[in-house]
Structure formats: structure tokens, C-alpha cells
Enzyme design. Structure first.
Site, PDB file in Angstrom:
ATOM      1  N   SER A 133       0.855  -1.178   0.000  1.00 53.74           N
ATOM      2  CA  SER A 133       0.000   0.000   0.000  1.00 53.74           C
ATOM      3  C   SER A 133       0.893   1.231   0.000  1.00 53.74           C
ATOM      4  CB  SER A 133      -0.885  -0.006   1.251  1.00 53.74           C
ATOM      5  OG  SER A 133      -1.517   1.243   1.442  1.00 53.74           O
ATOM      6  N   TYR A 146      -2.738  -0.319  10.389  1.00 50.55           N
ATOM      7  CA  TYR A 146      -2.644  -0.738   8.990  1.00 50.55           C
ATOM      8  C   TYR A 146      -1.299  -0.313   8.396  1.00 50.55           C
ATOM      9  CZ  TYR A 146      -3.918  -1.505   4.115  1.00 50.55           C
ATOM     10  OH  TYR A 146      -3.947  -1.946   2.803  1.00 50.55           O
ATOM     11  N   LYS A 150       1.650  -2.836   6.801  1.00 49.73           N
ATOM     12  CA  LYS A 150       2.163  -2.763   5.433  1.00 49.73           C
ATOM     13  C   LYS A 150       3.645  -2.398   5.388  1.00 49.73           C
ATOM     14  CE  LYS A 150      -1.420  -4.230   3.318  1.00 49.73           C
ATOM     15  NZ  LYS A 150      -1.375  -5.543   2.641  1.00 49.73           N
TER      16      LYS A 150
END
Length: 227
Positions: A133, A146, A150
Site C-alpha cells: 500500500s 494498517y 504494510k
């Protein structure tokens, strides 16, 4: 080609699986939703789909043993399965929420690699694609778990790339911001206006040839679709 994909229940994983099938490839997919996996099995009876929570190592082990025992090592392994956290400051993110996200996003990726990659190493061929991402290279407020997951995928993949034998490759792939349920549920600046973004099926048409062209010369790269 024989292609393993995690997280095929919806979004990018499902769109990518369907596009690869349309191109004549053999897809071995997993997802947590029994209903979605049943739909895929009915729509594509010649393919193999399984209900698997990638965060559970024993479940991944059974799935991998079934696939590898019947069909051998995949040509491409795509770790797509991931969860998004709710938007909140890090200190408001509960331990249970964080654990659930890391289990899916980081441990899940490692579990799949643990059980599929040895067969690929033995065959001395194959490409591992770990979906990343923009938040795996930068950050944003209120999505710290998150981002952390990543960033972890980036480090994990770079290290893996140095461990693979000649002839193989491991890359991270930032798919861009797509109109998915995950982005619709996250109203941060990076995902704002999701309804105006590329839809998963259209993204898959671009991503499929991109992924199929990856080779040993890409080993260790952090790639972004469209660049």
C-alpha cells in the site's frame, strides 16, 4: 500458469482471480467467507477455492498440502488477504483489534509463504507478490495499525528476496487506491472519493498482465501499478 491467491472473497482478490481465470490460468484461491467461496466454486467448478483464515497457521498448512499434493508448486503466489483498521488514534485501537489485523496482514502472509514457498524453492522457480500500500511506504493519521502492517510487509519481502535462490523473485506491489469496500469504509484523504476511483474489475485488467510479466529481474523491488 498455476497461481495461488489469498483473499479472493471480494475486492481486488476476487477481481484478480476472475481475470486470471478468464485468461486461461489455473487459480487456487482462499478466503474467509464461506458464502463467497461457495459462489466462486459454483461459477468456476474447474478451479480450486477453499475457506481459509490465513491468520491460522494450521489451516494454511492443510490448504497448502492439498494444493501442492495435487498440483505441485505454483508459478505465482499472491498474498492479497488483508484487513483495514477502524479510523482512530493509535491509543484508541484495542489490543484485540490490533491482533486481528496483524494476524491477517502480517502473520497471514508469513503463514502462506511458510507453506507454499518451500515447494517453489525446490522447483527453483516462481514469483511471490505481496500486496502492499502507499501506507507501506508512508503514513497517515488514524490508520497506524494498517500502516504498521504494510511497512512490515515491505521489510519481510525485501528480506525474503535475499533468501530466495537464483531464478525466483519476491516483490511488494502497491495496487494504488481502488474503489473497494475497504476504501469505502475508510474516509481518510488517501481513500477519499472512492466512488470515483478505478473499480476492482478494471484494476484487474491492468494488474493481470503486469503481474504475469514479473520475473527474477524484479526480485526485491517495491512496485506500484501504473509506474
Amino acid at each position: 500458469m498455476k497461481i495461488v491467491i489469498t483473499g479472493v472473497s471480494r475486492g481486488l482478490g476476487r477481481a484478480l482471480a476472475e481475470e486470471l481465470i478468464a485468461g486461461g490460468h489455473s487459480v487456487f484461491g482462499c478466503g474467509r467467507s464461506g458464502e463467497a467461496i461457495f459462489e466462486l466454486r459454483m461459477a468456476y467448478p474447474e478451479q480450486r477455492f477453499a475457506v481459509v483464515d490465513v491468520g491460522l497457521d494450521n489451516k494454511v498448512a492443510l490448504w497448502a498440502a492439498d494444493v501442492l499434493g495435487s498440483y505441485g508448486a505454483p508459478d505465482i503466489l499472491i498474498n492479497n488477504a488483508a484487513l483495514m483498521c477502524r479510523r482512530a488514534p493509535l491509543w484508541e485501537q484495542g489490543d484485540e483489534e490490533l491482533t486481528r489485523l496483524l494476524d491477517a496482514n502480517v502473520r497471514g502472509t508469513a503463514n502462506v509463504i511458510r507453506h507454499f514457498v518451500p515447494a517453489m524453492v525446490a522447483a527453483q522457480r516462481g514469483v511471490i507478490v505481496n500486496l502492499s500500500s502507499s501506507w507501506g511506504r508512508g503514513v497517515a493519521p488514524h490508520v497506524a495499525p494498517y500502516c504498521a502492517s504494510k511497512w512490515a510487509i515491505g521489510g519481510l519481502t525485501r528480506a525474503l528476496a535475499e533468501e530466495l535462490p537464483q531464478g525466483m523473485a519476491a516483490v511488494t506491489l502497491d495496487p494504488g487506491v481502488i474503489d473497494t469496500d475497504m476504501n469505502r469504509g475508510n474516509e481518510s484523504g488517501a481513500a477519499g472519493g472512492a466512488g470515483e476511483l478505478l473499480r476492482p474489475a478494471d484494476w484487474a485488467k491492468l494488474a493481470t498482465p503486469f503481474i504475469l510479466k514479473l520475473s527474477l529481474i524484479d526480485n526485491g523491488k517495491a512496485l506500484t501499478l501504473g509506474e
